[in-house]
Scaffold this active site. Sequence first.
Site, PDB file in Angstrom:
ATOM      1  CB  CYS A   1      55.686   6.658  22.357  1.00 48.84           C
ATOM      2  SG  CYS A   1      54.046   6.753  23.263  1.00 48.84           S
TER       3      CYS A   1
ATOM      4  CG  HIS B   1      56.312   5.945  26.645  1.00 48.79           C
ATOM      5  ND1 HIS B   1      56.460   6.568  25.480  1.00 48.79           N
ATOM      6  CD2 HIS B   1      57.666   5.241  26.827  1.00 48.79           C
ATOM      7  CE1 HIS B   1      57.786   6.205  24.962  1.00 48.79           C
ATOM      8  NE2 HIS B   1      58.631   5.470  25.787  1.00 48.79           N
TER       9      HIS B   1
ATOM     10  CG  ASP C   1      61.065   4.176  24.216  1.00 48.94           C
ATOM     11  OD1 ASP C   1      60.468   4.501  23.373  1.00 48.94           O
ATOM     12  OD2 ASP C   1      60.930   4.522  25.281  1.00 48.94           O
TER      13      ASP C   1
END
Length: 300
Positions: A94, A133, A148
């Site tokens: 991420c 995250h 995302d």
Amino acid sequence: MVDRHPLLLRAEQIAANLQPLQQRLTEIDLDAYFQRIGYSGDCSPRLTTLQAIHQRHSQTIAFENLNSLLKQPVKLDLASLQQKLINEGRGGYCFEQNSLLRDVLLALGFQLKNLAARVLWNLPSGTIAPRSHMVLWVNIDGEPYIADVGFGGLTLTTPLALTPDIEQATSHESFRFIATDRTYIMQAYIKQEWKSLYRFDLQEQELPDYEVSNWYVSTHPNSIFVTNLMAAKPDSNCRYALWNNQFTVHYLDGRTEHRILSTVAELRATLENVFCLNLGAIADLDRMLQQLIERWCAMT
């Protein structure tokens, strides 16, 4: 002299070495990025542009943690991100994926904020996880969206409107946001049930915040990114997932296929051909993969 906590020293070092934002923007090679993800469409800061780039990025640049597993550094400066994810044909997790997308979107004129989320996926109810995250909040014509491209096996294939309590269809699963106590919970509809993925609020994060979290998840001996091999990538009709030597294909029609990869050749071929990773720049990879396979086989 009082000893200072290693984490504090690391944070100060990171903050001192961070590049100014303007320097990051002038260095982004949009042509190389668009070639990498196979995008040749509109570049104006509008929703259709974000949707198209988001889909191409998520289906081209795989989620993977080989650097952490092989105890190699995970760097978040723009030059390193471009070298690894674009020039070398690798993937990332991420912080890498969304940091690269962030710089691309800023260079195109999008307005956004950096957010951080606490992962809930596969954790017991009530578990309080760290903010490990990275998520992007994107403002388009006064409306907020969440982008995302880095949540592993359930990575979004399109940005979602940050509107609570409505089901939003994507090319894969349906998603929704549940608003509670100034926070949002992202959920995915899987096997006729809503599953929570992560919780976040709208507090903006600075780049050093990600550097510290990235250092922790990529080096802590108990981090799953250090102890397990992971790769994931959505395709047009399925999602591919690799957990150590367990390869799974989740089809959109509900079918699931599982296969155990028992040799280095099988594992390497899957990483290269299914997840489209260029492994040529990883030194001594086959020996490391053999050691990992032997360890996984001993545990079963």
